[in-house]
Scaffold this motif. Structure first.
Motif, short mmCIF file in Angstrom:
data_model
loop_
_atom_site.label_atom_id
_atom_site.label_comp_id
_atom_site.label_asym_id
_atom_site.label_seq_id
_atom_site.Cartn_x
_atom_site.Cartn_y
_atom_site.Cartn_z
N PRO A 66 0.81 -1.23 0.00
CA PRO A 66 0.00 0.00 0.00
C PRO A 66 0.84 1.27 0.00
O PRO A 66 0.47 2.25 -0.66
CB PRO A 66 -0.82 -0.13 1.29
CG PRO A 66 -0.06 -1.05 2.16
CD PRO A 66 0.63 -2.01 1.24
N ILE A 67 1.96 1.28 0.73
CA ILE A 67 2.78 2.49 0.77
C ILE A 67 3.35 2.80 -0.60
O ILE A 67 3.33 3.96 -1.06
CB ILE A 67 3.91 2.34 1.81
CG1 ILE A 67 3.33 2.25 3.22
CG2 ILE A 67 4.88 3.50 1.72
CD1 ILE A 67 4.36 1.99 4.30
N THR A 68 3.84 1.79 -1.30
CA THR A 68 4.41 2.01 -2.63
C THR A 68 3.35 2.50 -3.61
O THR A 68 3.61 3.42 -4.41
CB THR A 68 5.04 0.71 -3.15
OG1 THR A 68 6.06 0.27 -2.25
CG2 THR A 68 5.67 0.92 -4.53
N ILE A 69 2.16 1.93 -3.56
CA ILE A 69 1.10 2.35 -4.47
C ILE A 69 0.68 3.79 -4.19
O ILE A 69 0.54 4.60 -5.11
CB ILE A 69 -0.10 1.40 -4.36
CG1 ILE A 69 0.26 0.02 -4.91
CG2 ILE A 69 -1.32 1.95 -5.10
CD1 ILE A 69 -0.83 -1.01 -4.75
N VAL A 70 0.51 4.13 -2.92
CA VAL A 70 0.08 5.49 -2.57
C VAL A 70 1.14 6.52 -2.95
O VAL A 70 0.83 7.56 -3.56
CB VAL A 70 -0.25 5.57 -1.07
CG1 VAL A 70 -0.47 7.02 -0.65
CG2 VAL A 70 -1.48 4.74 -0.73
N VAL A 71 2.40 6.24 -2.62
CA VAL A 71 3.47 7.19 -2.93
C VAL A 71 3.65 7.32 -4.45
O VAL A 71 3.80 8.43 -4.97
CB VAL A 71 4.78 6.75 -2.27
CG1 VAL A 71 5.94 7.63 -2.71
CG2 VAL A 71 4.65 6.81 -0.75
N SER A 72 3.61 6.21 -5.16
CA SER A 72 3.79 6.26 -6.62
C SER A 72 2.66 7.02 -7.29
O SER A 72 2.89 7.85 -8.19
CB SER A 72 3.87 4.84 -7.18
OG SER A 72 4.93 4.12 -6.60
N LEU A 73 1.43 6.76 -6.87
CA LEU A 73 0.29 7.46 -7.45
C LEU A 73 0.32 8.94 -7.12
O LEU A 73 0.00 9.79 -7.97
CB LEU A 73 -1.01 6.82 -6.97
CG LEU A 73 -2.32 7.44 -7.49
CD1 LEU A 73 -2.35 7.40 -9.01
CD2 LEU A 73 -3.52 6.70 -6.92
#
Length: 316
Positions: A106-113
């Protein structure tokens, strides 16, 4: 009924010969099309069969044997999998793998988006910042681990020196602490991977029609409402692909932990991929290591299938 022209031709004593109809045999045409199709498919299929399918089949076979690579493999059946039930190190590695995946995904998806949304705006130097954000993804993992270990140094690292300005008590030990080692690895993993997935989200954002945002703005929707009701639905295919890729990568994490913490301190950051490496290439228990690899393989397959079914249900 004969046409006037045909009647006149018969009356004058001559008729126009019929044109022969050229029809290729259907069987030979289908065979030729099939051969052309297999010609295009065969190179990729051979590569998949030799480099993926055969190793996976071999993995399942070795997992049912006891083999130290120096002698012949001895068939032991399901003994290796029965041994996993009482292996505390395996349980620790399995828990750490889910711990890493549960936070990293979730952290990677949120930061990337978030980065993609920011750099999708018409800003000066946006191309430069896109390159900067992507650069960690192609940087050597050894260099990344060395630099971040220096940053996370409990006594001399700039991170703790900065935190000391706001915290009076004990500061995190990061990679030398059992409680903080995994969060430190997750931070570095997110920092390294976010640039790649940011580019995927940027590509998806380019396909969102601007007319939809304009219509929503005219209807009085604010920025959050436009994001939730316009951007996210249009990003569903990209979001699904990114989620699957991040999930598989998270469960297979190996190189970052190996060069950054080597599974320590103790077994605080030991994950399944590293446990497979230890059992296979350090202790030469290739049969047992293969059984752990089969478990990891089945976990990745199961999670991916669940994601596909969930996405198909949402699209229905």
């Amino acid at each position: 009924m004969a046409t006037p022209v045909a009647h006149e031709q018969r009356t004058l004593g001559f008729t126009q010969p019929e044109r022969p109809q050229l029809r290729a045999p259907r069987t030979s045409l289908r065979l030729r099309n099939a051969l052309i199709g297999w010609t295009f498919i065969l190179p990729n299929f051979l590569g998949f069969a030799v480099l993926t399918l055969a190793p996976v089949a071999t993995l399942f076979y070795i997992s049912l044997t006891s083999w130290n690579i120096f002698g012949a493999a001895q068939w032991v059946g399901l003994d290796n999998f029965a041994r996993l039930i009482g292996d505390k190190s395996f349980h620790t590695a399995l828990g750490n793998t889910f711990y890493y995946a549960a936070l990293h995904i979730p952290i990677t998806i949120v930061v990337s988006l978030s980065l993609a949304l920011l750099l999708n705006q018409k800003l000066r130097g946006a191309a430069f910042f896109r390159t900067v954000a992507f650069f960690p993804y192609i940087t050597s993992i050894v260099a990344v681990a060395v630099v971040w270990n220096m940053l996370f140094s409990p006594e001399f690292g700039p991170i703790n020196q900065f935190l000391s300005l706001f915290v009076d008590g004990d500061l995190p030990g990061w990679t030398v602490s059992k409680d903080w080692a995994m969060p430190a690895v997750i931070i570095v993993g997110t920092w390294k991977d976010m640039g790649y997935y940011m580019l995927l989200f940027l590509a998806g954002l380019q396909t969102v029609p601007g007319e939809l945002h304009e219509a929503a703005r005219i209807d009085g929707a604010n920025a959050w409402q436009r994001f939730w009701n316009v951007t996210l639905p249009c990003l569903r295919p990209t979001m699904f692909f990114v989620t699957v890729m991040v999930t598989i990568q998270s469960f297979k994490v190996f190189d970052l932990i190996l060069v950054m913490t080597d599974g320590g301190p103790g077994q605080a950051t030991l994950v399944l991929s590293q446990y497979i490496y230890q059992k296979g290439f350090e202790q030469f228990e290739f049969g047992y290591a293969s059984s752990v690899a089969v478990v990891l393989f089945l976990i990745c397959i199961l999670v991916t299938v669940v994601q596909f079914l969930y996405n198909k249900r949402k699209e229905a």
